[in-house]
Design a protein around this motif. Structure first.
Motif, short mmCIF file in Angstrom:
data_model
loop_
_atom_site.label_atom_id
_atom_site.label_comp_id
_atom_site.label_asym_id
_atom_site.label_seq_id
_atom_site.Cartn_x
_atom_site.Cartn_y
_atom_site.Cartn_z
N ARG A 21 0.30 12.86 2.66
CA ARG A 21 -0.99 13.40 3.11
C ARG A 21 -2.02 12.28 3.23
O ARG A 21 -2.01 11.33 2.44
CB ARG A 21 -1.51 14.44 2.10
N SER A 24 -7.36 8.98 1.70
CA SER A 24 -8.68 8.50 2.06
C SER A 24 -9.66 8.54 0.89
O SER A 24 -9.42 7.93 -0.15
CB SER A 24 -9.15 9.33 3.26
N ARG A 62 -7.48 4.82 -7.79
CA ARG A 62 -6.20 4.14 -7.58
C ARG A 62 -6.38 2.64 -7.37
O ARG A 62 -5.50 1.84 -7.75
CB ARG A 62 -5.43 4.80 -6.42
N ARG A 100 0.98 13.90 7.46
CA ARG A 100 1.12 13.10 8.68
C ARG A 100 2.24 13.64 9.58
O ARG A 100 2.09 13.69 10.81
CB ARG A 100 1.40 11.64 8.34
N ARG A 117 -3.83 3.70 13.34
CA ARG A 117 -3.81 2.25 13.46
C ARG A 117 -4.73 1.64 14.52
O ARG A 117 -4.94 0.44 14.53
CB ARG A 117 -2.37 1.77 13.73
N ASN A 190 -6.42 0.42 4.68
CA ASN A 190 -7.27 0.13 5.84
C ASN A 190 -8.49 -0.72 5.51
O ASN A 190 -8.97 -1.46 6.38
CB ASN A 190 -7.66 1.43 6.53
N GLN A 251 5.79 7.09 8.12
CA GLN A 251 5.17 8.32 7.61
C GLN A 251 4.78 9.30 8.71
O GLN A 251 4.65 10.49 8.45
CB GLN A 251 3.92 7.99 6.78
O1 LIG Z 1 -5.79 7.23 3.21
C1 LIG Z 1 -4.56 7.20 3.03
O2 LIG Z 1 -3.87 8.20 2.90
C2 LIG Z 1 -3.84 5.87 2.97
O3 LIG Z 1 -4.39 5.09 2.01
C3 LIG Z 1 -3.81 5.18 4.28
O4 LIG Z 1 -3.22 5.98 5.18
P1 LIG Z 1 -2.62 5.43 6.57
O5 LIG Z 1 -1.47 4.50 6.23
O6 LIG Z 1 -2.17 6.68 7.27
O7 LIG Z 1 -3.73 4.71 7.28
#
Ligand SMILES: O=C(O)[C@H](O)COP(=O)(O)O
Length: 254
Positions: A21, A24, A62, A100, A117, A190, A251
């Motif tokens: 999931r 963020s 985290r 996702r 991305r 990110n 993912q």
């Molecule tokens: O926010 C999240 O779930 C991850 O830290 C980053 O997610 P992503 O790899 O889909 O950008």
């Protein structure tokens, strides 16, 4: 010639990574594997003889726990840990909490890849009807920020992340590095990508192909003008690192 070194790393695996999931700004903890990854990073840096002077984290547990575990494994628990919302994970807006692979089913893998991305695509904003809205914006930690709550993001592109991060990098982190401090940044997938884009001078197109594994320290060597003197190095077993990158990339696959 290299004048400065800095470590950038994505925190150890979070609990929601297993559930696939978007996490963020939701304050999920490290998974059991994430704890192991953070400790392993500390052992790796200790064996290589590194002595850290300051660690920067986001306001999310985290990233802070990763810093604590890493410092504990290095036997350097006394090193200051400085927290800032500006290193928080990218704000995924209305996508927060969604799975996702299910998103890929509804919107297509390509759309999900773009959301994850691309440099300047902003997902739909979070609003009060979202199940995690109150949990995020009522959290006391966000009343400690250098901007008031109503100006905190409701959704961000990677470009937005770099815009909120760069003043902190320039104004707070760079001066520490210039003072000769060895800095480690325990950030998120990110926020680290945004920083790497800036430091490595990656184009908007090239950053799309950069995916970071969890719990892997990245060593960046810079000259006196803060330009990289060599390609960034992901430290550790290279085969395992490539497998960890693929795991993150996959993912969004159905
Ligand atoms: O926010 C999240 O779930 C991850 O830290 C980053 O997610 P992503 O790899 O889909 O950008």
């Amino acid at each position: 010639m290299s004048k400065y070194k800095v470590f950038v790393m994505r925190h150890g695996e979070g609990a929601w990574t297993k559930e696939n999931r978007f996490c963020s700004w939701v304050d999920q903890r490290l998974s059991e594997d994430g704890v192991k990854e953070a400790l392993a990073c500390g052992h790796l840096l200790k064996e290589a003889g590194y002595q850290l002077d300051v660690v920067f984290t986001s306001l999310l547990s985290r990233s802070i726990h990763t810093a604590w575990l890493l410092l504990e494994a290095m036997g350097q628990e006394w090193v200051p840990v400085v927290r800032t919302w500006r290193l928080n994970e990218r704000h995924y807006g209305a996508l927060i909490g969604l799975n996702r692979a299910e998103m890929a089913l509804n919107h297509g893998e390509e759309q999900v890849k773009q959301w994850r991305r691309s440099y300047d695509l902003t997902p739909p904003p979070i609003d009060e009807s979202h199940p995690y809205f109150l949990e995020i914006y009522n959290d006391r930690r966000y009343s400690t920020c250098d901007v008031s709550k109503e100006f905190l993001p409701k959704s961000e592109s990677l470009k937005d992340v770099l815009e909120r991060l760069q003043p902190y990098w320039d104004g707070t982190i760079v001066p520490e590095i210039k003072r000769g401090k060895l800095v480690l940044i325990s950030g998120h997938g990110n926020s680290c990508r945004a920083l790497l884009k800036h430091l490595e001078g990656l184009s908007d197109a090239d950053i799309v192909d950069v995916t970071l594994p969890t719990g892997t320290p990245i060593l960046i060597e810079l000259d006196e003008n803060f330009r990289p003197t060599k390609p960034m190095q992901l430290l550790g077993d290279q085969k395992a690192i490539q497998a960890a990158i693929r795991k993150v990339e996959d993912q969004e696959l159905l």
